[in-house]
Design a protein around this motif. Structure first.
Motif, PDB file in Angstrom:
ATOM      1  N   LYS A   1       0.315  -1.366   0.330  1.00 40.02           N
ATOM      2  CA  LYS A   1      -0.129  -0.155   0.089  1.00 40.02           C
ATOM      3  C   LYS A   1       1.058   1.386  -0.067  1.00 40.02           C
ATOM      4  O   LYS A   1       0.628   1.947   0.851  1.00 40.02           O
TER       5      LYS A   1
ATOM      6  N   ALA B   1      -4.188   7.853  -2.931  1.00 42.14           N
ATOM      7  CA  ALA B   1      -3.806   7.313  -1.706  1.00 42.14           C
ATOM      8  C   ALA B   1      -4.889   6.871  -0.907  1.00 42.14           C
ATOM      9  O   ALA B   1      -5.159   6.201   0.416  1.00 42.14           O
TER      10      ALA B   1
ATOM     11  N   TYR C   1      -4.095   3.929   1.180  1.00 35.12           N
ATOM     12  CA  TYR C   1      -2.601   3.294   1.439  1.00 35.12           C
ATOM     13  C   TYR C   1      -2.113   4.191   2.730  1.00 35.12           C
ATOM     14  O   TYR C   1      -2.464   4.202   3.657  1.00 35.12           O
TER      15      TYR C   1
END
Length: 443
Positions: free
Chosen positions: A194, A397, A402
């Motif tokens: 991630k 993200a 993430y």
């Protein structure tokens, strides 16, 4: 009460309280009596758990190093299995290297053996971890087993700085100097997929029907994968692309220069991007100046790209053609058309962003104190466009769950106020590692 070890049990006798000042004599009676034979590490550790760390340290000094005990003020020896937040620097060198968090009293207990010793492989094998010189701190035995099985993604040991880290369960944007500790080191430590990283550039739409450009960009991706040690970069993992192709290609070619003998000078990375730009030009829109410049001498450009993709990264075909013509116009015109075409694509991408993002970026973006050039130069226009693209990718993200986003330190300096306003955590790599070192136990 005086203690000694007999047949694996603690036998106690009435005796005066043992203090630091008389611990040497008492310990000698307890542990080795009148026999000069040295204790094994297992016996030493058993004794340590029985009567406390301070006295064992004294005994260790006397019998392992042959030094005379130093008298200290009277002080009652701690109870068995004394509780510590982390191992004391004064303890002997037989320290265990795997620590498990205590459930009742806090701190960590260290382990030298475990019934799970066969779990994991390589450096993450449990037995290996207990015997090497790295310290790892786990919240539980199960977390240790998960780490050994490579199923964790937030904890790990950063080799370059010898730091145990535990990253938060939210996106952290880290600015780095690409030659020091980098996101590669952090990702290899924790093993997550991630992450997004500046070294990964999106493939442009023009690459879809262009096998040469696809091959060039996939080779670039593979170089990035190798730097991450293959961690989090296998099939089915999340995308790591951190910015748009168009501003990156403009920026990447700014350092190329044509010498007086028409040789093209630049770094290997810049020459790689020139080859990519030539492949890209082959798929530009047919009515564009870039495509027309390319198609007018297609063989020359194809040969130059092939040469740049070779081992010596040479632009010899283009240099020879310019030498013959006695002019650098071929290169200059190509660069002008490439910049104009890519700028149009940047404008199209930015037009698709929300008004809120565009307004926030306009209000918060600023040049760093030490930057490349003045704001209106080609290099800074490209850098600003890259920063906007990175901002868009950082927001994605965050929304996609993430954990890490890595970019150059100058990029972070220019957009940090913007990220702060968005509530996105960001810090430079030195600060990140210092905070990890201070927040989590180290040894």
């Amino acid at each position: 009460m005086q203690s000694h070890v007999q047949s694996g049990k603690i036998v106690q006798h009435n005796a005066p309280t043992v203090t630091a000042s008389n611990s040497s004599h008492t310990l000698e009676n307890v542990s080795i009596g009148r026999h000069p034979k040295a204790m094994s590490p297992a016996q030493m550790m058993h004794l340590q758990r029985t009567i406390g760390n301070r006295s064992v340290a004294e005994l260790f000094k006397q019998h392992s190093k042959g030094t005379k005990a130093v008298e200290k003020p009277d002080e009652t020896i701690a109870a068995a299995d004394s509780i510590q937040a982390a191992p004391s620097a004064t303890q002997p060198d037989i320290q265990r290297k795997v620590y498990i968090k205590r459930t009742l009293f806090g701190g960590y207990r260290n382990k030298s053996k475990s019934g799970r010793g066969s779990e994991g492989s390589g450096e993450r094998n449990v037995k290996t971890m207990m015997e090497d010189n790295k310290s790892r701190y786990f919240n539980s035995k199960n977390e240790m087993s998960q780490y050994a099985a490579n199923t964790t993604e937030k904890i790990g040991y950063v080799e370059k700085t010898s730091t145990w880290i535990r990253i938060p369960n939210e996106l952290t944007v880290i600015g780095e100097k690409h030659t020091a500790t980098t996101l590669h080191d952090v990702v290899k430590a924790v093993g997550t997929d991630k992450f997004m990283y500046e070294g990964y550039t999106e493939h442009p739409a023009e690459a879809v029907d262009n096998p040469e450009l696809q091959a060039n960009m996939r080779q670039r991706d593979a170089i990035g994968d190798a730097k991450f040690g293959g961690v989090g970069t296998g099939p089915g993992t999340k995308s790591h692309y951190a910015e748009s192709f168009y501003p990156k290609i403009i920026r990447g070619l700014q350092g190329l220069k044509v010498r007086h003998d028409y040789q093209i000078m630049g770094s290997e990375a810049e020459k790689n991007l020139l080859g990519m730009a030539i492949r890209f030009a082959a798929s530009a829109e047919e009515d564009s100046g870039l495509y027309q410049t390319y198609s007018a001498q297609e063989d020359l450009w194809r040969n130059t790209a092939t040469s740049l993709e070779g081992d010596i990264k040479s632009a010899a075909p283009l240099a020879d053609a310019m030498l013959t013509a006695g002019s650098s116009d071929l290169f200059t015109t190509f660069m002008q058309e490439l910049t104009e075409y890519a700028t149009t694509k940047i404008e199209e991408e930015q037009a698709r962003a929300t008004e809120a993002d565009k307004s926030a970026f306009a209000a918060k973006w600023h040049m760093a104190e030490v930057d490349y050039d003045v704001e209106g130069s080609e290099i800074m226009k490209a850098e600003k466009a890259r920063d906007f693209s990175m901002f868009q990718h950082i927001k994605k993200a965050k929304s996609d769950g993430y954990l890490l986003y890595g970019l150059g330190d100058l990029h972070l300096k220019r957009i940090k106020e913007l990220l702060d306003a968005e509530g996105i955590k960001s810090e430079d790599m030195n600060t990140f590692m210092s905070n990890q070192d201070a927040t989590h136990p180290q040894r």
